[in-house]
Design a protein around this motif. Structure first.
Motif, PDB file in Angstrom:
ATOM      1  N   THR A 146      44.030   6.335 -51.258  1.00  0.00           N
ATOM      2  CA  THR A 146      44.491   6.748 -52.584  1.00  0.00           C
ATOM      3  C   THR A 146      43.515   7.775 -53.157  1.00  0.00           C
ATOM      4  N   ALA A 147      43.596   8.091 -54.436  1.00  0.00           N
ATOM      5  CA  ALA A 147      42.731   9.123 -55.019  1.00  0.00           C
ATOM      6  C   ALA A 147      41.267   8.769 -54.792  1.00  0.00           C
ATOM      7  N   PRO A 148      40.444   9.720 -54.340  1.00  0.00           N
ATOM      8  CA  PRO A 148      39.060   9.406 -53.977  1.00  0.00           C
ATOM      9  C   PRO A 148      38.081   9.383 -55.139  1.00  0.00           C
ATOM     10  N   VAL A 149      38.554   9.584 -56.341  1.00  0.00           N
ATOM     11  CA  VAL A 149      37.677   9.691 -57.509  1.00  0.00           C
ATOM     12  C   VAL A 149      38.214   8.844 -58.652  1.00  0.00           C
ATOM     13  N   GLU A 150      37.325   8.567 -59.611  1.00  0.00           N
ATOM     14  CA  GLU A 150      37.681   7.841 -60.833  1.00  0.00           C
ATOM     15  C   GLU A 150      37.123   8.605 -62.034  1.00  0.00           C
ATOM     16  N   PRO A 151      37.684   9.772 -62.331  1.00  0.00           N
ATOM     17  CA  PRO A 151      37.105  10.614 -63.378  1.00  0.00           C
ATOM     18  C   PRO A 151      37.337  10.050 -64.774  1.00  0.00           C
ATOM     19  N   ARG A 152      36.366  10.288 -65.624  1.00  0.00           N
ATOM     20  CA  ARG A 152      36.550   9.992 -67.050  1.00  0.00           C
ATOM     21  C   ARG A 152      37.064  11.216 -67.792  1.00  0.00           C
ATOM     22  N   GLN A 153      36.861  12.404 -67.210  1.00  0.00           N
ATOM     23  CA  GLN A 153      37.324  13.658 -67.808  1.00  0.00           C
ATOM     24  C   GLN A 153      37.882  14.550 -66.711  1.00  0.00           C
ATOM     25  N   VAL A 154      38.918  15.300 -67.067  1.00  0.00           N
ATOM     26  CA  VAL A 154      39.486  16.290 -66.154  1.00  0.00           C
ATOM     27  C   VAL A 154      39.572  17.615 -66.904  1.00  0.00           C
ATOM     28  N   LEU A 155      38.862  18.618 -66.398  1.00  0.00           N
ATOM     29  CA  LEU A 155      38.933  19.964 -66.971  1.00  0.00           C
ATOM     30  C   LEU A 155      39.669  20.864 -65.996  1.00  0.00           C
ATOM     31  N   GLN A 156      40.569  21.666 -66.539  1.00  0.00           N
ATOM     32  CA  GLN A 156      41.376  22.565 -65.723  1.00  0.00           C
ATOM     33  C   GLN A 156      41.094  24.014 -66.115  1.00  0.00           C
ATOM     34  N   THR A 157      41.109  24.881 -65.126  1.00  0.00           N
ATOM     35  CA  THR A 157      40.810  26.295 -65.340  1.00  0.00           C
ATOM     36  C   THR A 157      42.078  27.110 -65.156  1.00  0.00           C
ATOM     37  N   GLY A 158      42.368  27.981 -66.107  1.00  0.00           N
ATOM     38  CA  GLY A 158      43.551  28.824 -66.025  1.00  0.00           C
ATOM     39  C   GLY A 158      43.206  30.250 -65.657  1.00  0.00           C
ATOM     40  N   ALA A 159      44.166  30.938 -65.019  1.00  0.00           N
ATOM     41  CA  ALA A 159      44.070  32.378 -64.738  1.00  0.00           C
ATOM     42  C   ALA A 159      42.739  32.746 -64.100  1.00  0.00           C
ATOM     43  N   ASN A 160      42.458  32.160 -62.924  1.00  0.00           N
ATOM     44  CA  ASN A 160      41.135  32.349 -62.336  1.00  0.00           C
ATOM     45  C   ASN A 160      41.157  32.953 -60.938  1.00  0.00           C
ATOM     46  N   TYR A 161      42.339  33.277 -60.395  1.00  0.00           N
ATOM     47  CA  TYR A 161      42.399  34.000 -59.130  1.00  0.00           C
ATOM     48  C   TYR A 161      42.756  35.454 -59.419  1.00  0.00           C
ATOM     49  N   ARG A 162      41.885  36.360 -59.039  1.00  0.00           N
ATOM     50  CA  ARG A 162      42.027  37.770 -59.410  1.00  0.00           C
ATOM     51  C   ARG A 162      43.385  38.334 -59.013  1.00  0.00           C
ATOM     52  N   GLU A 163      43.784  38.153 -57.757  1.00  0.00           N
ATOM     53  CA  GLU A 163      45.039  38.730 -57.280  1.00  0.00           C
ATOM     54  C   GLU A 163      46.236  38.138 -58.012  1.00  0.00           C
ATOM     55  N   HIS A 164      46.190  36.840 -58.261  1.00  0.00           N
ATOM     56  CA  HIS A 164      47.290  36.177 -58.957  1.00  0.00           C
ATOM     57  C   HIS A 164      47.466  36.752 -60.353  1.00  0.00           C
ATOM     58  N   VAL A 165      46.363  36.876 -61.090  1.00  0.00           N
ATOM     59  CA  VAL A 165      46.453  37.366 -62.468  1.00  0.00           C
ATOM     60  C   VAL A 165      46.859  38.831 -62.494  1.00  0.00           C
ATOM     61  N   ILE A 166      46.370  39.614 -61.545  1.00  0.00           N
ATOM     62  CA  ILE A 166      46.784  41.023 -61.475  1.00  0.00           C
ATOM     63  C   ILE A 166      48.295  41.117 -61.297  1.00  0.00           C
ATOM     64  N   GLN A 167      48.850  40.289 -60.427  1.00  0.00           N
ATOM     65  CA  GLN A 167      50.295  40.291 -60.227  1.00  0.00           C
ATOM     66  C   GLN A 167      51.037  39.974 -61.526  1.00  0.00           C
ATOM     67  N   LEU A 168      50.563  38.959 -62.235  1.00  0.00           N
ATOM     68  CA  LEU A 168      51.232  38.548 -63.475  1.00  0.00           C
ATOM     69  C   LEU A 168      51.144  39.637 -64.540  1.00  0.00           C
ATOM     70  N   VAL A 169      49.944  40.192 -64.714  1.00  0.00           N
ATOM     71  CA  VAL A 169      49.749  41.223 -65.731  1.00  0.00           C
ATOM     72  C   VAL A 169      50.547  42.474 -65.378  1.00  0.00           C
ATOM     73  N   ALA A 170      50.487  42.894 -64.127  1.00  0.00           N
ATOM     74  CA  ALA A 170      51.189  44.102 -63.707  1.00  0.00           C
ATOM     75  C   ALA A 170      52.695  43.953 -63.872  1.00  0.00           C
ATOM     76  N   ALA A 171      53.220  42.775 -63.572  1.00  0.00           N
ATOM     77  CA  ALA A 171      54.652  42.537 -63.745  1.00  0.00           C
ATOM     78  C   ALA A 171      55.060  42.692 -65.206  1.00  0.00           C
ATOM     79  N   GLY A 172      54.230  42.156 -66.109  1.00  0.00           N
ATOM     80  CA  GLY A 172      54.532  42.292 -67.533  1.00  0.00           C
ATOM     81  C   GLY A 172      54.432  43.727 -68.008  1.00  0.00           C
ATOM     82  N   LEU A 173      53.453  44.457 -67.494  1.00  0.00           N
ATOM     83  CA  LEU A 173      53.282  45.853 -67.911  1.00  0.00           C
ATOM     84  C   LEU A 173      54.442  46.727 -67.465  1.00  0.00           C
TER      85      LEU A 173
END
Length: 314
Positions: free
Chosen positions: A70-97
């Protein structure tokens, strides 16, 4: 299960969950004396050399295939990071532009690339908080809530915090990382932005925190066996490759993330810090999760996570 010499896991033993040492295709239980307390107690000051010595020590080893991991950890907090892969974000921004300006696709991509490079030089990571209750192993089917048809995958390398980190520098940050694991950060796309008051912006609570929306594991691999700056990240949906990237594309690397997150609140032993997801999620493919889907995820030496999706019963 892993290409690392050894790792930690948690597995079911009747109604209980035990911490185990995994080496190759076998597992043995670790008691409190061997760990120096519970799992998070060990992670607060991990003595991996002591654990490594147990690999060759006489013990009641079991075939890994005979236990339910099962899950190997028992965290008390979970922090998530958004928009952190350069190529991925470039694709998203360029599509909007290209949709909203007269820029050609090439001009839009170049503009977006410059934006991301400047963000990496002078910007800061973007964090939000998940619920630890959503952390489950891949032994638990992913139930797709019936209130939406646009549940999406986001495969991520996850940092497992070791000793407490509070206002640490980038140079000190890796001293506070005990290991790494796999997390698939499930997201309900049509709940990300509030429709009743757009000025509020994103609603990560509803979009990301349904039961089981953080499939985690199967292993906790010691940091010494993982290069977080050069690790492959790959997700297949029903055998078809959807995400295929490398952590070398991170805008903010693991030391930067741990340091930045620790400036606001202490990161505690066993906590999870997700590093972001690369291009290739369902929103990109216009294909979202359905009843019967199987996601198979691999990240470097962290093993293989297999998540089976089931539709919510009416």
């Amino acid at each position: 299960m892993t290409t690392a010499p050894y790792a930690l896991a948690r597995y079911r033993d009747g109604d209980a969950v035990r911490v185990g040492l995994v080496a190759g295709d076998r597992v043995r239980p670790l008691d409190a004396d061997e760990l120096g307390g519970g799992l998070n107690d060990f992670l607060s000051d991990p003595d991996w050399d002591r654990i490594a010595a147990l690999v060759d020590a006489p013990a009641a080893w079991h075939p890994l295939s005979d236990v339910t991991v099962t899950a190997p950890v028992e965290p008390r907090q979970v922090l998530q990071t958004g928009a952190n892969y350069r190529e991925h974000v470039i694709q998203l921004v360029a599509a909007g532009l290209t949709q909203n300006t007269d820029r050609t696709p090439e001009e839009a991509r170049a503009f977006a690339a410059d934006m991301m490079d400047e963000r990496a030089r002078s910007g800061e990571p973007y964090f939000f908080i998940g619920l630890p209750a959503c952390v489950v192993g891949d032994d638990v089917p992913l139930v797709l809530p019936g209130y939406s048809d646009v549940h999406d995958w986001e495969l991520e390398l996850a940092v497992v915090i070791g000793k407490e980190a509070f206002r640490v520098s980038r140079e000190e940050a890796l001293d506070h990382v005990a290991g790494y694991t796999i997390v698939n950060d499930i997201t309900t796309r049509d709940l990300v932005f509030r429709k009743d008051m757009k000025e509020i912006g994103t609603d990560w609570y509803r979009a990301k925190n349904a039961p089981g929306f953080l499939p985690t594991g199967p292993l906790l691999v010691p940091a010494r066996f993982v290069d977080p700056a050069d690790t492959d990240v790959r997700l297949e949906l029903n055998g078809q490759v959807m995400q295929d990237a490398n952590t070398s594309d991170l805008l903010f690397d693991v030391p930067a993330l741990v340091s930045a997150a620790s400036q606001t609140h202490p990161l505690l032993p066993g906590d999870l810090l997700l590093t972001g997801s690369p291009a290739g999620n369902g929103q990109h493919w216009k294909r979202f999760l359905r009843d019967g889907d199987v996601m198979t995820a691999t990240i470097g030496a962290l093993g293989t996570q297999v998540v089976r999706c089931v539709g919510e019963a009416s």
